[in-house]
Design a protein around this motif. Structure first.
Motif, PDB file in Angstrom:
ATOM      1  N   MET A 116       1.071  -0.535  -0.290  1.00  0.00           N
ATOM      2  CA  MET A 116       0.281   0.278  -0.233  1.00  0.00           C
ATOM      3  C   MET A 116       0.900   1.225  -0.394  1.00  0.00           C
ATOM      4  O   MET A 116       1.777   1.035   0.211  1.00  0.00           O
ATOM      5  N   THR A 117       0.212   1.872  -0.626  1.00  0.00           N
ATOM      6  CA  THR A 117       0.648   3.593  -0.541  1.00  0.00           C
ATOM      7  C   THR A 117       0.917   4.619   0.535  1.00  0.00           C
ATOM      8  O   THR A 117       0.048   4.030   1.317  1.00  0.00           O
ATOM      9  N   GLY A 167      14.688   1.920  -2.099  1.00  0.00           N
ATOM     10  CA  GLY A 167      15.633   1.645  -1.049  1.00  0.00           C
ATOM     11  C   GLY A 167      14.911   1.531  -0.042  1.00  0.00           C
ATOM     12  O   GLY A 167      13.474   1.322   0.166  1.00  0.00           O
ATOM     13  N   PHE A 168      15.193   0.838   0.931  1.00  0.00           N
ATOM     14  CA  PHE A 168      14.974   0.609   2.246  1.00  0.00           C
ATOM     15  C   PHE A 168      15.154   2.123   3.308  1.00  0.00           C
ATOM     16  O   PHE A 168      15.798   2.450   3.467  1.00  0.00           O
ATOM     17  N   LYS A 195       6.271   2.464  -0.638  1.00  0.00           N
ATOM     18  CA  LYS A 195       5.506   1.189  -0.337  1.00  0.00           C
ATOM     19  C   LYS A 195       5.305   0.728   0.920  1.00  0.00           C
ATOM     20  O   LYS A 195       6.401   0.571   1.670  1.00  0.00           O
ATOM     21  N   ARG A 196       4.566   0.414   1.214  1.00  0.00           N
ATOM     22  CA  ARG A 196       4.684  -0.531   2.676  1.00  0.00           C
ATOM     23  C   ARG A 196       3.932  -1.994   2.361  1.00  0.00           C
ATOM     24  O   ARG A 196       2.863  -1.852   2.001  1.00  0.00           O
ATOM     25  N   LEU A 244       9.751   0.180   1.572  1.00  0.00           N
ATOM     26  CA  LEU A 244      10.187   0.682   0.205  1.00  0.00           C
ATOM     27  C   LEU A 244       9.723   2.342  -0.107  1.00  0.00           C
ATOM     28  O   LEU A 244       9.096   2.566  -0.192  1.00  0.00           O
ATOM     29  N   ALA A 245      10.971   3.325  -0.522  1.00  0.00           N
ATOM     30  CA  ALA A 245      11.134   4.380  -1.032  1.00  0.00           C
ATOM     31  C   ALA A 245      11.744   4.241  -3.063  1.00  0.00           C
ATOM     32  O   ALA A 245      12.310   3.324  -3.236  1.00  0.00           O
ATOM     33  N   PHE A 246      10.720   4.586  -3.814  1.00  0.00           N
ATOM     34  CA  PHE A 246      10.767   4.032  -5.504  1.00  0.00           C
ATOM     35  C   PHE A 246      11.318   5.052  -5.712  1.00  0.00           C
ATOM     36  O   PHE A 246      10.635   6.625  -5.559  1.00  0.00           O
ATOM     37  N   PHE A 247      12.269   5.454  -6.877  1.00  0.00           N
ATOM     38  CA  PHE A 247      12.781   6.780  -7.466  1.00  0.00           C
ATOM     39  C   PHE A 247      12.573   6.680  -8.830  1.00  0.00           C
ATOM     40  O   PHE A 247      12.568   5.158  -9.407  1.00  0.00           O
ATOM     41  N   GLY A 248      12.804   7.438  -9.694  1.00  0.00           N
ATOM     42  CA  GLY A 248      12.204   7.760 -11.370  1.00  0.00           C
ATOM     43  C   GLY A 248      11.979   8.981 -11.512  1.00  0.00           C
ATOM     44  O   GLY A 248      11.500   9.660 -10.938  1.00  0.00           O
ATOM     45  N   LYS A 249      11.620   9.250 -12.956  1.00  0.00           N
ATOM     46  CA  LYS A 249      11.555  10.258 -14.080  1.00  0.00           C
ATOM     47  C   LYS A 249       9.866  10.401 -13.127  1.00  0.00           C
ATOM     48  O   LYS A 249       8.994  11.155 -13.136  1.00  0.00           O
ATOM     49  N   ASP A 250       8.839   8.866 -13.137  1.00  0.00           N
ATOM     50  CA  ASP A 250       8.157   8.929 -13.071  1.00  0.00           C
ATOM     51  C   ASP A 250       7.513   7.634 -12.853  1.00  0.00           C
ATOM     52  O   ASP A 250       8.361   6.695 -12.847  1.00  0.00           O
ATOM     53  N   GLU A 251       5.772   7.449 -12.317  1.00  0.00           N
ATOM     54  CA  GLU A 251       5.880   6.015 -11.442  1.00  0.00           C
ATOM     55  C   GLU A 251       5.994   4.809 -12.566  1.00  0.00           C
ATOM     56  O   GLU A 251       5.502   3.556 -12.643  1.00  0.00           O
ATOM     57  N   GLN A 252       5.782   5.628 -14.211  1.00  0.00           N
ATOM     58  CA  GLN A 252       5.919   4.857 -15.263  1.00  0.00           C
ATOM     59  C   GLN A 252       7.592   4.565 -15.859  1.00  0.00           C
ATOM     60  O   GLN A 252       7.588   3.549 -16.335  1.00  0.00           O
ATOM     61  N   ASN A 253       7.785   5.042 -15.038  1.00  0.00           N
ATOM     62  CA  ASN A 253       9.729   4.919 -15.488  1.00  0.00           C
ATOM     63  C   ASN A 253       9.960   4.899 -13.934  1.00  0.00           C
ATOM     64  O   ASN A 253      11.473   5.310 -13.463  1.00  0.00           O
ATOM     65  N   ILE A 254       9.996   3.938 -13.335  1.00  0.00           N
ATOM     66  CA  ILE A 254      10.906   3.994 -11.330  1.00  0.00           C
ATOM     67  C   ILE A 254      11.869   2.235 -12.237  1.00  0.00           C
ATOM     68  O   ILE A 254      12.295   1.969 -12.865  1.00  0.00           O
TER      69      ILE A 254
END
Length: 238
Positions: free
Chosen positions: A169-170, A195-196, A235-236, A181-191
């Motif tokens: 869940m977000t 990282g933890f 995300k959790r 967990l943390a997610f990175f990138g240009k946008d959510e279509q390009n993750i």
């Protein structure tokens, strides 16, 4: 073909195609079973039972097992939690006293072994070099690192960051906690990175090496104060 196997070494790269010049996409660790979908004398296409990842490995590194043994390996093993464990090989030739050094993350059958905290696993992994396709302490990539940590919680994350982002869940920034967990990138279509989260302002991730860096609502900042990654979502995983 639906044969089953595991490997006869500590870890081995999984290639996108059946040649050593092909891209490395992941790796098989000691004790992980897989199905074999194609095979010849040199190369075999496999699918890991752990995360369903597919690719090619050299056929000479395969030990063939039956379906029952594969399921036992898949369900009843725990990850090694110390570097270079000296472990006796039993599934290659039980008549020989053979030992192998195993990396943190390899799988062994020791149900009575007490599992350490994730904080201790993180401490072990700090400084491990980045390796594209790596999933253990011999070299690891960003999603391999988060997958490894959750392996110790008996939770199976997908192999790639973009697929890990589809799980759980977000959580809004500011409500995050240890283990998210943390997610990175240009946008959510390009993750492109994951990282933890260790604390409110600290992220552990594999980038160059496994290291701890500052996490803000904007993203990751290195020790020089430079932003290196743009935060997309948290995300959790339940």
């Amino acid at each position: 073909m639906n044969k089953f196997g595991t490997i006869n070494c500590s870890n081995i790269s999984i290639y996108k195609n059946h040649n050593f010049q092909s891209e490395v996409v992941s790796e098989v660790l000691w004790g992980e079973p897989f199905t074999i979908t194609e095979s010849n004398i040199s190369w075999s296409k496999i699918k890991l039972l752990f995360d369903q990842y597919e690719g090619w490995i050299p056929t000479p590194n395969i030990v063939y097992i039956n379906k029952e043994s594969a399921n036992i390996l898949d369900q009843n093993q725990i990850p090694v939690h110390s570097f270079s464990l000296h472990h006796k090989i039993t599934n290659i030739d039980p008549t020989k006293d053979i030992h192998i050094h195993l990396p943190l993350g390899a799988m062994i059958h020791e149900s009575s072994r007490k599992q350490p905290s994730l904080q201790r696993i993180i401490l072990h992994m700090i400084g491990v070099s980045y390796k594209w396709g790596g999933r253990c302490s011999y070299g690891i990539d960003c999603s391999g690192f988060t997958q490894l940590l959750y392996k110790f919680l008996r939770i199976r994350l997908p192999r790639d960051a973009k697929d890990q982002a589809k799980v759980g869940m977000t959580v809004p920034f500011g409500e995050h906690k240890f283990g998210d967990l943390a997610f990175f990138g240009k946008d959510e279509q390009n993750i492109t990175h994951v990282g933890f989260i260790e604390s409110e302002q600290m992220l552990v991730h594999a980038s160059g090496v496994v290291q701890k860096e500052l996490l803000t609502e904007q993203g990751i900042f290195n020790n020089q104060g430079t932003q290196t990654h743009h935060l997309l979502l948290i995300k959790r995983i339940k």
